[in-house]
Design a protein around this motif. Structure first.
Motif, PDB file in Angstrom:
ATOM      1  N   GLY A  86      14.806  67.475  14.568  1.00  0.00           N
ATOM      2  CA  GLY A  86      14.598  68.653  13.742  1.00  0.00           C
ATOM      3  C   GLY A  86      13.169  69.070  13.489  1.00  0.00           C
ATOM      4  O   GLY A  86      12.799  70.225  13.710  1.00  0.00           O
ATOM      5  N   LEU A  87      12.328  68.155  13.006  1.00  0.00           N
ATOM      6  CA  LEU A  87      10.953  68.534  12.695  1.00  0.00           C
ATOM      7  C   LEU A  87      10.165  68.831  13.969  1.00  0.00           C
ATOM      8  O   LEU A  87       9.353  69.768  14.003  1.00  0.00           O
ATOM      9  CB  LEU A  87      10.266  67.441  11.871  1.00  0.00           C
ATOM     10  N   VAL A  88      10.413  68.066  15.019  1.00  0.00           N
ATOM     11  CA  VAL A  88       9.747  68.342  16.304  1.00  0.00           C
ATOM     12  C   VAL A  88      10.085  69.755  16.776  1.00  0.00           C
ATOM     13  O   VAL A  88       9.203  70.526  17.163  1.00  0.00           O
ATOM     14  CB  VAL A  88      10.155  67.294  17.370  1.00  0.00           C
ATOM     15  N   LEU A  89      11.359  70.114  16.721  1.00  0.00           N
ATOM     16  CA  LEU A  89      11.763  71.459  17.157  1.00  0.00           C
ATOM     17  C   LEU A  89      11.210  72.537  16.235  1.00  0.00           C
ATOM     18  O   LEU A  89      10.813  73.607  16.691  1.00  0.00           O
ATOM     19  CB  LEU A  89      13.291  71.537  17.241  1.00  0.00           C
ATOM     20  N   ALA A  90      11.170  72.256  14.935  1.00  0.00           N
ATOM     21  CA  ALA A  90      10.609  73.238  13.998  1.00  0.00           C
ATOM     22  C   ALA A  90       9.135  73.510  14.287  1.00  0.00           C
ATOM     23  O   ALA A  90       8.666  74.650  14.189  1.00  0.00           O
ATOM     24  CB  ALA A  90      10.787  72.745  12.562  1.00  0.00           C
ATOM     25  N   LEU A  91       8.397  72.464  14.662  1.00  0.00           N
ATOM     26  CA  LEU A  91       6.980  72.646  14.996  1.00  0.00           C
ATOM     27  C   LEU A  91       6.817  73.451  16.281  1.00  0.00           C
ATOM     28  O   LEU A  91       5.865  74.224  16.423  1.00  0.00           O
ATOM     29  CB  LEU A  91       6.292  71.283  15.130  1.00  0.00           C
ATOM     30  N   ALA A  92       7.752  73.284  17.213  1.00  0.00           N
ATOM     31  CA  ALA A  92       7.667  73.983  18.499  1.00  0.00           C
ATOM     32  C   ALA A  92       8.360  75.345  18.469  1.00  0.00           C
ATOM     33  O   ALA A  92       8.182  76.147  19.392  1.00  0.00           O
ATOM     34  CB  ALA A  92       8.292  73.115  19.596  1.00  0.00           C
ATOM     35  N   ASP A  93       9.136  75.620  17.435  1.00  0.00           N
ATOM     36  CA  ASP A  93       9.938  76.845  17.316  1.00  0.00           C
ATOM     37  C   ASP A  93       9.700  77.449  15.934  1.00  0.00           C
ATOM     38  O   ASP A  93      10.612  77.541  15.113  1.00  0.00           O
ATOM     39  CB  ASP A  93      11.420  76.459  17.510  1.00  0.00           C
ATOM     40  N   PRO A  94       8.439  77.883  15.658  1.00  0.00           N
ATOM     41  CA  PRO A  94       8.072  78.272  14.293  1.00  0.00           C
ATOM     42  C   PRO A  94       8.717  79.563  13.799  1.00  0.00           C
ATOM     43  O   PRO A  94       8.705  79.830  12.604  1.00  0.00           O
ATOM     44  CB  PRO A  94       6.542  78.411  14.369  1.00  0.00           C
ATOM     45  N   GLY A  95       9.309  80.356  14.683  1.00  0.00           N
ATOM     46  CA  GLY A  95       9.942  81.598  14.250  1.00  0.00           C
ATOM     47  C   GLY A  95      11.333  81.406  13.689  1.00  0.00           C
ATOM     48  O   GLY A  95      11.938  82.360  13.196  1.00  0.00           O
ATOM     49  N   ARG A  96      11.845  80.203  13.733  1.00  0.00           N
ATOM     50  CA  ARG A  96      13.212  79.927  13.278  1.00  0.00           C
ATOM     51  C   ARG A  96      13.165  79.062  12.016  1.00  0.00           C
ATOM     52  O   ARG A  96      12.401  78.116  11.933  1.00  0.00           O
ATOM     53  CB  ARG A  96      13.971  79.176  14.382  1.00  0.00           C
ATOM     54  N   LEU A  97      14.018  79.353  11.047  1.00  0.00           N
ATOM     55  CA  LEU A  97      14.137  78.517   9.854  1.00  0.00           C
ATOM     56  C   LEU A  97      14.933  77.268  10.215  1.00  0.00           C
ATOM     57  O   LEU A  97      16.037  77.360  10.757  1.00  0.00           O
ATOM     58  CB  LEU A  97      14.848  79.273   8.730  1.00  0.00           C
TER      59      LEU A  97
END
Length: 197
Positions: A70-81
């Motif tokens: 989750g956090l890895v993807l959030a860092l790589a996908d900043p336009g998504r909540l």
């Protein structure tokens, strides 16, 4: 290696350093995994990035632990909540601290049990090393919007888990080979509903 922009790579490096510091006090990953954290965990999480839908529909990661994926993807996908659900208070504290320190304003941490969390209809649901499909699919059916997808990295048991789930569930399953483990696969599942409904 999954290509990411330089700024994302720097944030992922900072995340890895922070996790390894915290790991000395609380068990976020197994000690034996620390030396190969970037390849074993970060790259394993990043390989889900190309499988995400192009829309920015909100996402959730169940049982986030130390933020994988989750956090890895959030860092790589900043336009998504990204909603990170983690019932272990110490791990949830790490996730909150990491999101704040890394400037991940697209992350909301939910320090509670999955069954007790309330989320908006999601476009994406992820879970890594949390539970077999027979346990994950009811949560996916509960949280996903009708057009939402579940992304579940699975090891050698993927086919057995699918076989066990099929009598009770209707779904469309796409399989992708893992880039980090030849014995593993990535499942992208859509149209999840109880069989017979």
């Amino acid at each position: 290696m999954i290509p990411v922009p330089r700024e994302t790579a720097e944030r992922l490096d900072a995340y890895a350093a922070m996790l390894l510091r915290w790991n000395q006090r609380i068990n976020l990953i197994a000690p034996r995994d620390a030396a190969e954290f970037r390849t074993r965990h970060v790259e394993d999480s990043l390989q889900l990035l190309p499988l995400l839908p192009e829309n920015n529909a909100p996402a959730a990661d169940l049982g986030s632990g130390g933020g994988l994926p989750g956090l890895v993807l959030a860092l790589a996908d900043p336009g998504r909540l990204w909603n990170l659900v983690e019932s272990d208070k110490r791990k949830a504290a790490f996730l909150q601290a990491a999101a704040a320190e890394l400037g991940a304003g697209n992350v909301t941490v939910h320090p509670r049990r999955i069954d007790d969390v309330s989320l908006p209809p999601l476009g994406v649901l992820t879970a890594r090393a949390l539970a077999p499909l027979t346990e994950l699919l009811p949560w996916a059916a509960r949280f996903l919007a009708p057009e939402g997808i579940a992304l579940f990295p699975k090891g050698r048991t993927a086919e057995d888990e699918l076989t066990a789930a099929l009598p009770s569930w209707s779904m469309a399953v796409e399989r992708f080979p893992s880039r980090t483990d030849p014995a593993a696969s990535l499942l992208r599942i859509s149209g999840i509903r109880r069989a017979g409904l």
